[in-house]
Enzyme design. Structure first.
Site, short mmCIF file in Angstrom:
data_model
loop_
_atom_site.label_atom_id
_atom_site.label_comp_id
_atom_site.label_asym_id
_atom_site.label_seq_id
_atom_site.Cartn_x
_atom_site.Cartn_y
_atom_site.Cartn_z
N ARG A 161 -0.15 -9.16 13.22
CA ARG A 161 -0.79 -8.13 12.38
C ARG A 161 -1.66 -8.79 11.30
O ARG A 161 -2.75 -8.31 10.98
CB ARG A 161 0.28 -7.23 11.73
CG ARG A 161 0.95 -6.31 12.75
CD ARG A 161 2.30 -5.80 12.27
NE ARG A 161 2.22 -5.01 11.06
CZ ARG A 161 3.25 -4.82 10.23
NH1 ARG A 161 4.43 -5.38 10.47
NH2 ARG A 161 3.11 -4.09 9.15
N ARG A 188 11.57 -1.66 10.75
CA ARG A 188 10.51 -1.32 11.70
C ARG A 188 10.41 -2.32 12.84
O ARG A 188 10.57 -3.52 12.63
CB ARG A 188 9.16 -1.24 10.95
CG ARG A 188 8.88 0.14 10.41
CD ARG A 188 7.71 0.21 9.47
NE ARG A 188 6.49 -0.42 9.92
CZ ARG A 188 5.35 -0.37 9.24
NH1 ARG A 188 5.30 0.31 8.10
NH2 ARG A 188 4.27 -0.99 9.68
N ARG A 201 11.88 -5.64 4.48
CA ARG A 201 11.62 -4.21 4.26
C ARG A 201 12.62 -3.35 5.04
O ARG A 201 12.93 -3.62 6.19
CB ARG A 201 10.21 -3.83 4.71
CG ARG A 201 10.00 -2.31 4.69
CD ARG A 201 8.57 -1.91 4.80
NE ARG A 201 7.92 -2.41 6.00
CZ ARG A 201 6.61 -2.30 6.23
NH1 ARG A 201 5.84 -1.71 5.33
NH2 ARG A 201 6.08 -2.77 7.33
N LYS A 251 0.84 -1.22 0.00
CA LYS A 251 0.00 0.00 0.00
C LYS A 251 0.87 1.26 0.00
O LYS A 251 0.64 2.17 -0.79
CB LYS A 251 -0.92 0.03 1.25
CG LYS A 251 -1.84 -1.16 1.39
CD LYS A 251 -2.74 -1.03 2.60
CE LYS A 251 -2.02 -1.04 3.93
NZ LYS A 251 -1.29 -2.29 4.24
N ARG A 288 -9.62 0.62 9.05
CA ARG A 288 -9.15 -0.72 9.38
C ARG A 288 -10.11 -1.48 10.26
O ARG A 288 -9.79 -2.60 10.67
CB ARG A 288 -7.86 -0.59 10.19
CG ARG A 288 -6.62 -0.62 9.39
CD ARG A 288 -5.54 -0.21 10.36
NE ARG A 288 -4.45 -1.11 10.29
CZ ARG A 288 -3.34 -0.84 9.61
NH1 ARG A 288 -3.20 0.28 8.98
NH2 ARG A 288 -2.38 -1.71 9.58
P1 AP5 Z 1 4.91 -1.56 1.75
O1 AP5 Z 1 4.51 -0.70 0.59
O2 AP5 Z 1 5.68 -0.92 2.85
O3 AP5 Z 1 3.62 -2.33 2.32
P2 AP5 Z 1 2.38 -1.79 3.13
O4 AP5 Z 1 1.17 -2.46 2.60
O5 AP5 Z 1 2.36 -0.29 3.18
O6 AP5 Z 1 2.74 -2.42 4.55
P3 AP5 Z 1 2.64 -1.85 6.02
O7 AP5 Z 1 3.35 -2.87 6.89
O8 AP5 Z 1 3.15 -0.44 6.13
O9 AP5 Z 1 1.14 -1.89 6.28
P4 AP5 Z 1 0.43 -1.91 7.60
O10 AP5 Z 1 -0.95 -1.64 7.15
O11 AP5 Z 1 0.61 -3.09 8.47
O12 AP5 Z 1 1.19 -0.79 8.46
P5 AP5 Z 1 0.81 0.70 8.86
O13 AP5 Z 1 2.04 1.47 8.78
O14 AP5 Z 1 -0.40 1.16 8.15
O15 AP5 Z 1 5.74 -2.80 1.16
C1 AP5 Z 1 6.29 -3.77 2.01
C2 AP5 Z 1 7.62 -4.28 1.41
O16 AP5 Z 1 7.34 -4.95 0.18
C3 AP5 Z 1 8.63 -3.19 1.07
O17 AP5 Z 1 9.93 -3.65 1.34
C4 AP5 Z 1 8.46 -2.96 -0.44
O18 AP5 Z 1 9.64 -2.51 -1.06
C5 AP5 Z 1 8.05 -4.35 -0.90
N1 AP5 Z 1 7.14 -4.34 -2.04
C6 AP5 Z 1 6.06 -3.53 -2.25
N2 AP5 Z 1 5.43 -3.86 -3.40
C7 AP5 Z 1 6.14 -4.90 -3.93
C8 AP5 Z 1 5.97 -5.67 -5.12
N3 AP5 Z 1 4.98 -5.45 -6.00
N4 AP5 Z 1 6.87 -6.66 -5.35
C9 AP5 Z 1 7.89 -6.91 -4.48
N5 AP5 Z 1 8.10 -6.19 -3.33
C10 AP5 Z 1 7.22 -5.21 -3.07
O19 AP5 Z 1 0.36 0.48 10.38
C11 AP5 Z 1 1.29 0.14 11.39
C12 AP5 Z 1 0.58 0.05 12.73
O20 AP5 Z 1 0.01 1.32 13.07
C13 AP5 Z 1 -0.61 -0.92 12.79
O21 AP5 Z 1 -0.21 -2.24 13.04
C14 AP5 Z 1 -1.43 -0.32 13.91
O22 AP5 Z 1 -0.89 -0.62 15.17
C15 AP5 Z 1 -1.26 1.18 13.70
N6 AP5 Z 1 -2.31 1.73 12.81
C16 AP5 Z 1 -2.11 2.31 11.59
N7 AP5 Z 1 -3.29 2.69 11.06
C17 AP5 Z 1 -4.23 2.36 11.96
C18 AP5 Z 1 -5.64 2.48 11.98
N8 AP5 Z 1 -6.32 3.02 10.95
N9 AP5 Z 1 -6.31 2.02 13.07
C19 AP5 Z 1 -5.64 1.48 14.12
N10 AP5 Z 1 -4.31 1.33 14.16
C20 AP5 Z 1 -3.61 1.77 13.09
#
Ligand code: AP5
Length: 218
Positions: free
Chosen positions: A171, A160, A127, A13, A88
């Site tokens: 997660r 991270r 990552r 994402k 979410r």
């Molecule tokens: P990346 O693009 O970083 O993936 P992502 O989907 O953004 O993954 P996240 O781990 O950031 O998502 P998340 O939803 O768990 O975390 P968030 O920060 O929102 O890609 C991942 C890796 O793959 C990278 O190395 C990239 O280079 C590689 N890649 C990408 N595309 C590729 C492809 N096509 N082919 C090969 N490699 C590829 O949330 C973190 C925490 O915050 C949550 O756990 C929660 O505690 C809190 N939080 C955040 N939002 C909320 C909410 N709305 N409500 C409650 N808690 C929340």
């Protein structure tokens, strides 16, 4: 254009949101990035959120809804935005729906990125991110280098705290139980674009742009 980028942790994402934000000139709003910045700044939100994030749990709905209400009311969102990581939970989805009605927003695209769990674990354990420009990389693409290819910062890569395999599995389980139902909630109300995100980063972007263009024309 208003986009909700939906999908499990590590599906890509953030990677796609950054590319689309530049291509479409609309802000990328990542709730994860907002929380991580609060942790770095050691605000009261950051101090509460850190423990929850490190355990792979979700920050309470009322906190997240407040953050999004403030952010979407900002003038830079008038022409559009990309939401990454919100909503979410069903409660967050209902609050967003209500907010869209208040802001008279009735056209948005929900893009669901989809990848199998083994690939997710591979992506997240490999990552690395740059703490200066927030860009995201695969460890193998930057191996042996200490300079960020995006902003040129030195020694700025980090892994991270929630990208440990036990936390990733937690997660993923929270995603299955609590976040996935959001897709059905919106499928009733809005067209959902499902994308096979197992393709390369460039191919995933190209497919998203193609589907958005087709939908805008029709
Ligand atoms: P990346 O693009 O970083 O993936 P992502 O989907 O953004 O993954 P996240 O781990 O950031 O998502 P998340 O939803 O768990 O975390 P968030 O920060 O929102 O890609 C991942 C890796 O793959 C990278 O190395 C990239 O280079 C590689 N890649 C990408 N595309 C590729 C492809 N096509 N082919 C090969 N490699 C590829 O949330 C973190 C925490 O915050 C949550 O756990 C929660 O505690 C809190 N939080 C955040 N939002 C909320 C909410 N709305 N409500 C409650 N808690 C929340």
């Amino acid at each position: 254009m208003r986009i909700i980028l939906f999908g499990s942790p590590g599906v890509g994402k953030g990677t796609q949101a950054k590319i689309l934000s530049t291509q479409l000139s609309i802000p990328h709003i990542s709730t994860g990035d907002i929380l991580r910045e609060a942790v770095i700044q050691q605000t009261s939100l950051g101090m509460k959120a850190k423990e929850i994030m490190d355990a792979g749990e979700l920050v309470p709905d009322e906190v997240m809804v407040g953050i999004i209400k403030d952010r979407l009311s900002n003038p830079d969102c008038h022409k559009g935005f990309i939401l990454d990581g919100f909503p979410r939970t069903i409660k967050q989805a209902e609050a967003l729906n209500k907010l869209f009605i208040e802001l008279r927003i009735n056209d948005f695209f929900l893009i669901s990125l989809e990848v199998n769990e083994d690939e997710i674990i591979r992506r997240l354990t490999n990552r690395r991110a740059c703490k200066v420009c927030n860009n995201i990389f695969n460890y193998h693409d930057i191996e042996g280098s200490d300079t960020c290819p995006s902003c040129g910062s030195v020694n700025s890569f980090y892994h991270r705290d929630d990208d440990r395999e036990d936390v990733i599995r937690k997660r993923l389980s929270v995603f299955q139980s609590t976040t996935k139902p959001v897709l059905e909630y919106f499928a009733d109300k809005q067209y959902v674009i499902r994308i096979d995100a197992l393709e390369t980063i460039d191919n995933v972007t190209a497919t998203i742009v193609k589907r958005l263009t087709e939908l805008k024309v029709n």
